[in-house]
Scaffold this motif. Structure first.
Motif, PDB file in Angstrom:
ATOM      1  N   MET A 256       0.845  -1.188   0.000  1.00 51.16           N
ATOM      2  CA  MET A 256       0.000   0.000   0.000  1.00 51.16           C
ATOM      3  C   MET A 256       0.888   1.249   0.000  1.00 51.16           C
ATOM      4  N   GLU A 257       0.535   2.176  -0.804  1.00 48.29           N
ATOM      5  CA  GLU A 257       1.243   3.437  -0.957  1.00 48.29           C
ATOM      6  C   GLU A 257       0.957   4.352   0.232  1.00 48.29           C
ATOM      7  N   LYS A 258       1.984   5.015   0.759  1.00 51.76           N
ATOM      8  CA  LYS A 258       1.801   5.891   1.919  1.00 51.76           C
ATOM      9  C   LYS A 258       1.536   7.336   1.554  1.00 51.76           C
ATOM     10  N   GLY A 259       2.043   7.789   0.431  1.00 51.09           N
ATOM     11  CA  GLY A 259       1.877   9.182   0.048  1.00 51.09           C
ATOM     12  C   GLY A 259       2.756  10.101   0.879  1.00 51.09           C
ATOM     13  N   ILE A 260       2.654  11.377   0.599  1.00 46.74           N
ATOM     14  CA  ILE A 260       3.449  12.404   1.264  1.00 46.74           C
ATOM     15  C   ILE A 260       2.502  13.256   2.110  1.00 46.74           C
ATOM     16  N   ALA A 261       2.865  13.493   3.377  1.00 43.27           N
ATOM     17  CA  ALA A 261       2.046  14.346   4.241  1.00 43.27           C
ATOM     18  C   ALA A 261       2.165  15.798   3.784  1.00 43.27           C
ATOM     19  N   VAL A 262       1.021  16.442   3.576  1.00 41.60           N
ATOM     20  CA  VAL A 262       0.977  17.837   3.127  1.00 41.60           C
ATOM     21  C   VAL A 262      -0.191  18.544   3.801  1.00 41.60           C
ATOM     22  N   PHE A 263      -0.241  19.858   3.596  1.00 39.03           N
ATOM     23  CA  PHE A 263      -1.425  20.653   3.902  1.00 39.03           C
ATOM     24  C   PHE A 263      -2.000  21.098   2.563  1.00 39.03           C
ATOM     25  N   ALA A 264      -3.312  21.110   2.447  1.00 41.48           N
ATOM     26  CA  ALA A 264      -3.966  21.534   1.208  1.00 41.48           C
ATOM     27  C   ALA A 264      -4.961  22.640   1.517  1.00 41.48           C
ATOM     28  N   LYS A 265      -4.923  23.667   0.702  1.00 45.03           N
ATOM     29  CA  LYS A 265      -5.877  24.766   0.832  1.00 45.03           C
ATOM     30  C   LYS A 265      -6.723  24.768  -0.429  1.00 45.03           C
ATOM     31  N   LEU A 266      -8.028  24.503  -0.256  1.00 43.86           N
ATOM     32  CA  LEU A 266      -8.906  24.351  -1.415  1.00 43.86           C
ATOM     33  C   LEU A 266      -9.861  25.520  -1.594  1.00 43.86           C
ATOM     34  N   ARG A 267      -9.908  26.420  -0.637  1.00 43.42           N
ATOM     35  CA  ARG A 267     -10.669  27.663  -0.758  1.00 43.42           C
ATOM     36  C   ARG A 267      -9.862  28.759  -0.088  1.00 43.42           C
ATOM     37  N   ASN A 268      -9.877  29.952  -0.653  1.00 44.84           N
ATOM     38  CA  ASN A 268      -9.022  31.014  -0.112  1.00 44.84           C
ATOM     39  C   ASN A 268      -9.397  31.448   1.292  1.00 44.84           C
ATOM     40  N   THR A 269     -10.638  31.241   1.706  1.00 42.07           N
ATOM     41  CA  THR A 269     -11.057  31.654   3.042  1.00 42.07           C
ATOM     42  C   THR A 269     -10.999  30.518   4.060  1.00 42.07           C
ATOM     43  N   ALA A 270     -10.730  29.301   3.616  1.00 37.19           N
ATOM     44  CA  ALA A 270     -10.699  28.148   4.521  1.00 37.19           C
ATOM     45  C   ALA A 270      -9.270  27.898   5.000  1.00 37.19           C
ATOM     46  N   PRO A 271      -9.122  27.372   6.209  1.00 38.24           N
ATOM     47  CA  PRO A 271      -7.778  27.013   6.662  1.00 38.24           C
ATOM     48  C   PRO A 271      -7.262  25.808   5.873  1.00 38.24           C
ATOM     49  N   ALA A 272      -5.958  25.633   5.871  1.00 36.67           N
ATOM     50  CA  ALA A 272      -5.366  24.478   5.198  1.00 36.67           C
ATOM     51  C   ALA A 272      -5.751  23.208   5.949  1.00 36.67           C
ATOM     52  N   SER A 273      -5.933  22.122   5.209  1.00 34.96           N
ATOM     53  CA  SER A 273      -6.323  20.829   5.774  1.00 34.96           C
ATOM     54  C   SER A 273      -5.180  19.839   5.635  1.00 34.96           C
ATOM     55  N   SER A 274      -5.049  18.946   6.606  1.00 41.33           N
ATOM     56  CA  SER A 274      -4.072  17.863   6.504  1.00 41.33           C
ATOM     57  C   SER A 274      -4.506  16.898   5.416  1.00 41.33           C
ATOM     58  N   ALA A 275      -3.539  16.449   4.635  1.00 39.88           N
ATOM     59  CA  ALA A 275      -3.847  15.558   3.521  1.00 39.88           C
ATOM     60  C   ALA A 275      -2.629  14.701   3.189  1.00 39.88           C
ATOM     61  N   ARG A 276      -2.837  13.756   2.286  1.00 37.51           N
ATOM     62  CA  ARG A 276      -1.735  12.941   1.766  1.00 37.51           C
ATOM     63  C   ARG A 276      -1.732  13.111   0.252  1.00 37.51           C
ATOM     64  N   LEU A 277      -0.540  13.254  -0.291  1.00 31.21           N
ATOM     65  CA  LEU A 277      -0.349  13.496  -1.721  1.00 31.21           C
ATOM     66  C   LEU A 277       0.243  12.245  -2.362  1.00 31.21           C
ATOM     67  N   PHE A 278      -0.379  11.791  -3.437  1.00 31.00           N
ATOM     68  CA  PHE A 278       0.064  10.604  -4.163  1.00 31.00           C
ATOM     69  C   PHE A 278       0.370  10.981  -5.601  1.00 31.00           C
ATOM     70  N   MET A 279       1.510  10.560  -6.100  1.00 27.74           N
ATOM     71  CA  MET A 279       1.860  10.798  -7.498  1.00 27.74           C
ATOM     72  C   MET A 279       1.118   9.787  -8.364  1.00 27.74           C
ATOM     73  N   VAL A 280       0.556  10.261  -9.458  1.00 24.52           N
ATOM     74  CA  VAL A 280      -0.048   9.378 -10.458  1.00 24.52           C
ATOM     75  C   VAL A 280       0.666   9.640 -11.769  1.00 24.52           C
ATOM     76  N   GLU A 281       0.081   9.337 -12.871  1.00 22.91           N
ATOM     77  CA  GLU A 281       0.760   9.462 -14.162  1.00 22.91           C
ATOM     78  C   GLU A 281       1.114  10.900 -14.529  1.00 22.91           C
ATOM     79  N   GLY A 282       2.226  11.046 -15.220  1.00 22.31           N
ATOM     80  CA  GLY A 282       2.648  12.365 -15.707  1.00 22.31           C
ATOM     81  C   GLY A 282       2.851  13.349 -14.578  1.00 22.31           C
ATOM     82  N   GLN A 283       2.266  14.519 -14.730  1.00 23.75           N
ATOM     83  CA  GLN A 283       2.397  15.565 -13.716  1.00 23.75           C
ATOM     84  C   GLN A 283       1.149  15.657 -12.850  1.00 23.75           C
ATOM     85  N   ARG A 284       0.377  14.597 -12.811  1.00 26.51           N
ATOM     86  CA  ARG A 284      -0.865  14.589 -12.038  1.00 26.51           C
ATOM     87  C   ARG A 284      -0.627  14.003 -10.656  1.00 26.51           C
TER      88      ARG A 284
END
Length: 74
Positions: A1-29
């Motif tokens: 199982m892939e673990k990914g990279i621990a990151v913070f993600a901000k998906l709206r400019n007024t919302a605080p950043a959220s804890s997330a995991r980042l996984f590489m997929v094909e190409g630059q996605r």
């Protein structure tokens, strides 16, 4: 199982950043999995990703291409 990279993600400019995991997929996605559900994520929105160890360090950003329409909370 892939673990990914621990990151913070901000998906709206007024919302605080959220804890997330980042996984590489094909190409630059990547796949981003939030640790907790977040309301109102939609295709076409911008997202910004920050280093989990130093939230002043922006790792990158892009456009949301897929967003769930529902989540299952266990």
């Amino acid at each position: 199982m892939e673990k990914g990279i621990a990151v913070f993600a901000k998906l709206r400019n007024t919302a605080p950043a959220s804890s997330a995991r980042l996984f590489m997929v094909e190409g630059q996605r990547v796949r981003l999995e939030l640790e907790a559900p977040e309301y109102g994520i939609a295709r076409g929105q911008a997202g910004v990703i920050y280093d989990a160890g130093d939230d002043s360090l922006m790792l990158g950003g892009g456009w949301i291409t897929k967003a769930p329409t529902s989540v299952e909370i266990l």
